[in-house]
Design a protein around this motif. Structure first.
Motif, PDB file in Angstrom:
ATOM      1  N   PRO A  56      -7.825   1.046  10.846  1.00  0.00           N
ATOM      2  CA  PRO A  56      -7.835  -0.003   9.820  1.00  0.00           C
ATOM      3  C   PRO A  56      -9.021  -0.948  10.097  1.00  0.00           C
ATOM      4  O   PRO A  56      -9.548  -0.957  11.210  1.00  0.00           O
ATOM      5  CB  PRO A  56      -6.507  -0.734  10.022  1.00  0.00           C
ATOM      6  N   ASN A  93       0.167  -4.887   7.171  1.00  0.00           N
ATOM      7  CA  ASN A  93       0.274  -4.776   8.615  1.00  0.00           C
ATOM      8  C   ASN A  93      -0.472  -5.963   9.239  1.00  0.00           C
ATOM      9  O   ASN A  93      -1.191  -6.677   8.546  1.00  0.00           O
ATOM     10  CB  ASN A  93      -0.329  -3.433   9.062  1.00  0.00           C
ATOM     11  N   LEU A 114      -6.410   2.838   4.161  1.00  0.00           N
ATOM     12  CA  LEU A 114      -5.418   3.911   4.328  1.00  0.00           C
ATOM     13  C   LEU A 114      -5.493   4.955   3.207  1.00  0.00           C
ATOM     14  O   LEU A 114      -5.368   6.157   3.445  1.00  0.00           O
ATOM     15  CB  LEU A 114      -4.014   3.300   4.359  1.00  0.00           C
ATOM     16  N   SER A 166       4.095   6.872   8.115  1.00  0.00           N
ATOM     17  CA  SER A 166       2.801   6.859   7.413  1.00  0.00           C
ATOM     18  C   SER A 166       2.093   8.201   7.538  1.00  0.00           C
ATOM     19  O   SER A 166       1.459   8.671   6.593  1.00  0.00           O
ATOM     20  CB  SER A 166       1.886   5.754   7.968  1.00  0.00           C
ATOM     21  N   ARG A 208       2.697   3.627  16.926  1.00  0.00           N
ATOM     22  CA  ARG A 208       1.560   4.379  16.374  1.00  0.00           C
ATOM     23  C   ARG A 208       1.086   5.395  17.403  1.00  0.00           C
ATOM     24  O   ARG A 208       1.037   5.114  18.605  1.00  0.00           O
ATOM     25  CB  ARG A 208       0.427   3.425  15.980  1.00  0.00           C
ATOM     26  N   THR A 226       0.820  -1.207   0.000  1.00  0.00           N
ATOM     27  CA  THR A 226       0.000   0.000   0.000  1.00  0.00           C
ATOM     28  C   THR A 226       0.862   1.268   0.000  1.00  0.00           C
ATOM     29  O   THR A 226       0.408   2.340  -0.376  1.00  0.00           O
ATOM     30  CB  THR A 226      -0.950  -0.016   1.235  1.00  0.00           C
ATOM     31  N   HIS A 227       2.128   1.120   0.410  1.00  0.00           N
ATOM     32  CA  HIS A 227       3.016   2.278   0.498  1.00  0.00           C
ATOM     33  C   HIS A 227       3.724   2.554  -0.832  1.00  0.00           C
ATOM     34  O   HIS A 227       3.873   1.652  -1.652  1.00  0.00           O
ATOM     35  CB  HIS A 227       4.066   2.060   1.589  1.00  0.00           C
ATOM     36  N   ASN A 269      -1.279   6.559  13.492  1.00  0.00           N
ATOM     37  CA  ASN A 269      -0.277   5.852  12.699  1.00  0.00           C
ATOM     38  C   ASN A 269       1.124   6.261  13.150  1.00  0.00           C
ATOM     39  O   ASN A 269       1.292   7.155  13.980  1.00  0.00           O
ATOM     40  CB  ASN A 269      -0.463   6.098  11.199  1.00  0.00           C
ATOM     41  N   ASN A 270       2.126   5.589  12.562  1.00  0.00           N
ATOM     42  CA  ASN A 270       3.531   5.894  12.883  1.00  0.00           C
ATOM     43  C   ASN A 270       3.982   7.159  12.130  1.00  0.00           C
ATOM     44  O   ASN A 270       3.299   7.628  11.210  1.00  0.00           O
ATOM     45  CB  ASN A 270       4.399   4.685  12.526  1.00  0.00           C
ATOM     46  N   SER A 279       7.358  -1.497  12.195  1.00  0.00           N
ATOM     47  CA  SER A 279       6.341  -0.501  11.869  1.00  0.00           C
ATOM     48  C   SER A 279       6.350   0.644  12.880  1.00  0.00           C
ATOM     49  O   SER A 279       5.534   1.559  12.794  1.00  0.00           O
ATOM     50  CB  SER A 279       4.954  -1.157  11.818  1.00  0.00           C
ATOM     51  N   GLU A 301       4.814  -5.112  10.787  1.00  0.00           N
ATOM     52  CA  GLU A 301       4.372  -5.417   9.415  1.00  0.00           C
ATOM     53  C   GLU A 301       4.692  -6.893   9.151  1.00  0.00           C
ATOM     54  O   GLU A 301       5.587  -7.456   9.788  1.00  0.00           O
ATOM     55  CB  GLU A 301       5.153  -4.567   8.401  1.00  0.00           C
ATOM     56  N   ARG A 332       2.824  -7.402   1.288  1.00  0.00           N
ATOM     57  CA  ARG A 332       3.381  -6.852   2.549  1.00  0.00           C
ATOM     58  C   ARG A 332       2.257  -6.049   3.181  1.00  0.00           C
ATOM     59  O   ARG A 332       1.795  -5.079   2.601  1.00  0.00           O
ATOM     60  CB  ARG A 332       4.603  -5.974   2.227  1.00  0.00           C
ATOM     61  N   GLU A 362      -5.186  -3.133   1.369  1.00  0.00           N
ATOM     62  CA  GLU A 362      -4.579  -4.323   1.976  1.00  0.00           C
ATOM     63  C   GLU A 362      -5.566  -5.475   2.118  1.00  0.00           C
ATOM     64  O   GLU A 362      -5.240  -6.627   1.856  1.00  0.00           O
ATOM     65  CB  GLU A 362      -3.992  -3.967   3.349  1.00  0.00           C
ATOM     66  N   TYR A 415       9.357   3.849   0.392  1.00  0.00           N
ATOM     67  CA  TYR A 415       8.954   3.569   1.776  1.00  0.00           C
ATOM     68  C   TYR A 415       9.698   2.293   2.220  1.00  0.00           C
ATOM     69  O   TYR A 415       9.884   1.373   1.427  1.00  0.00           O
ATOM     70  CB  TYR A 415       7.437   3.371   1.828  1.00  0.00           C
TER      71      TYR A 415
END
Ligand code: GTR
Length: 336
Positions: free
Chosen positions: A178, A97, A199, A220, A155, A40-41, A216-217, A152, A243, A95, A79, A45
Motif C-alpha cells: 500500500p 486500513n 489494492l 483480501s 498479513r 474498497t472491499h 495481505n490477510n 484485519s 482497520e 473505512r 483508499e 466483506y
C-alpha cells in the motif's frame, strides 16, 4: 494536505454525485440526513458489513433522522483518494486500513509496525483501550474523526514464484505494498523491491507479471482473487495492523453533541459484530484458498522480525510515538 489530481477529480465527481457532500450536500440530493460511506472491499466483506451494522444502529437510534448509504468495492476511488475527499466532507465516512493514514498522522505508524502485536488478543486489548483512543483522537487535526478500529487479521506474503521460508527467499521479488513509507521500508528491509500500488490494481499487475507478489490477510488474498494467480502463500504474519472507521470532520461538526455521541456509540457497538464476521471470514477464505491448491507454508517469523528491527528505529522518531510503542509492548501477554 496537498490533493492529488486524481483525488481532485474524484472529489468533484463525488461532490457532484452526492450533492456537495456533508449533511447539507446530502440533504439536497440523497435526502435529509442520508450520509455516505465508502470501502474498497465488496459487499459481504466483514468491513462493509460492520459499517452496515453501524448504519442500521444509527438509523434505529435516531428514528431514521440519520441514515447511511455505503459505496462498496472501491467504486468511488481508492483508499488514499477517498480519504482526501473525506477530509473536506465530500464523503461522510470511510473505512480504511491504517496504511493510508501513515502519511497523514505519525501516531498511526505505531500500530502498523511489523510484529508489534503478539497476537489478535493483544491487538484487541490495545485498540480497545487508551492507546486506541489516542490514535483515533490524533486524526482530528487532519479533518477526520476516528470512530473505531476493526480487525484485519495477520498479513502474509504471497507471490507467483516460490515459497518464502526465510528473508533470503524474498531477494529480488517485486512486491506490491500500500502507499505507505512504512510498508516500503518493511519490504526493502527484507531484500525485496517495494512497488506501491492501490489494492484494486493488484490482480492485473500480478496477472501481467508487473509484480511478483504482495502481502495481505486471508480474506483480501481470497476476495481480490489474487490467489488465482499468486500460487504461493507464506505465513509470515508480519503485520496485524487494524482497520479504522473514520468520519469527515466537517460532517461531524455539523451534528449536535447528542448525535455525535450516538454516532460514536453506534460505531463502537458495531465492533463485536464485525469481529464475529471477521473470524468466520478468515476461516472461509482459508478454506477457499486451500481448496484451490495454493501452496501454503508455515514460516519461522524470528528471522523476519530480526531483519525488521532497524526499521522500527527509522520510523519511530518522536517521543509521542515512542511512548505509544512502550505502552503497546507493555500490554503483551497481559490478561484480557
Ligand atoms: C486490506 C485492507 C484494505 C486495504 C488493503 C491494501 O487488508 O482491508 O483496507 O488497505 O488491505 O492492502 O490496500
Amino acid at each position: 494536505m496537498r490533493l492529488s489530481r486524481r483525488a481532485m477529480i474524484g472529489g468533484t465527481l463525488a461532490a457532484g454525485m452526492l450533492g456537495g457532500g456533508g449533511l447539507g450536500g446530502c440533504a439536497r440530493q440523497l435526502g435529509p440526513g442520508l450520509l455516505t460511506s465508502v470501502d474498497t472491499h465488496p459487499v459481504g466483506y466483514p468491513t462493509v458489513e460492520g459499517v452496515r451494522r453501524f448504519g442500521d444502529l444509527l438509523r434505529a437510534r435516531t428514528d431514521g433522522r440519520l441514515d447511511l448509504r455505503i459505496y462498496a468495492g472501491g467504486q468511488l476511488g481508492n483508499e488514499r483518494d477517498t480519504l482526501e475527499i473525506t477530509t473536506f466532507g465530500g464523503l461522510d465516512f470511510n473505512r480504511v486500513n491504517l496504511a493510508p493514514l501513515n502519511s497523514i498522522e505519525p501516531l498511526t505508524i505505531v500500530a502498523a509496525l511489523p510484529f508489534i502485536f503478539s497476537d489478535t488478543a493483544h491487538l484487541r486489548r490495545v485498540v480497545d483501550g487508551d492507546v486506541g483512543e489516542e490514535i483515533l483522537a490524533s486524526l482530528s487535526p487532519h479533518g477526520l474523526v476516528g470512530l473505531c478500529f476493526y480487525d484485519s487479521g495477520s498479513r502474509h506474503f504471497y507471490n507467483t514464484r516460490r515459497p518464502i521460508r526465510t528473508p533470503a527467499d524474498m531477494r529480488g521479488l517485486k512486491l506490491r505494498v500500500p502507499g505507505s513509507d512504512l510498508y516500503i521500508d518493511m519490504v526493502r528491509s527484507l531484500g525485496a523491491d517495494a512497488v506501491p500500488m492501490p489494492l484494486d490494481e493488484v490482480y492485473q499487475a500480478l496477472a501481467q507479471g508487473v509484480i511478483d507478489g504482495a502481502e495481505n490477510n486471508w480474506p483480501s488474498f481470497e476476495s481480490g482473487h489474487h490467489f488465482e494467480v499468486a500460487r504461493y502463500y507464506s505465513l509470515t504474519g508480519h503485520l496485524l495492523a487494524p482497520e479504522v472507521f473514520v468520519m469527515a470532520k466537517p460532517t461531524w461538526d455539523g451534528l449536535s453533541a447528542a448525535d455525535q455521541a450516538t454516532v460514536r456509540q453506534c460505531a463502537r457497538d458495531s465492533v463485536p459484530y464485525m469481529r464475529q464476521l471477521w473470524d468466520a471470514q478468515v476461516e472461509a477464505s482459508r478454506a477457499i484458498v486451500l481448496a484451490a491448491g495454493v501452496a501454503v507454508n508455515e514460516v519461522d517469523p524470528a528471522p523476519f522480525a530480526e531483519a525488521m528491527t532497524g526499521m522500527w528505529d527509522a520510523n519511530i522518531t518522536t517521543p509521542a510515538q515512542r511512548d505509544l510503542v512502550e505502552r503497546i509492548l507493555s500490554q503483551r501477554g497481559a490478561r484480557q
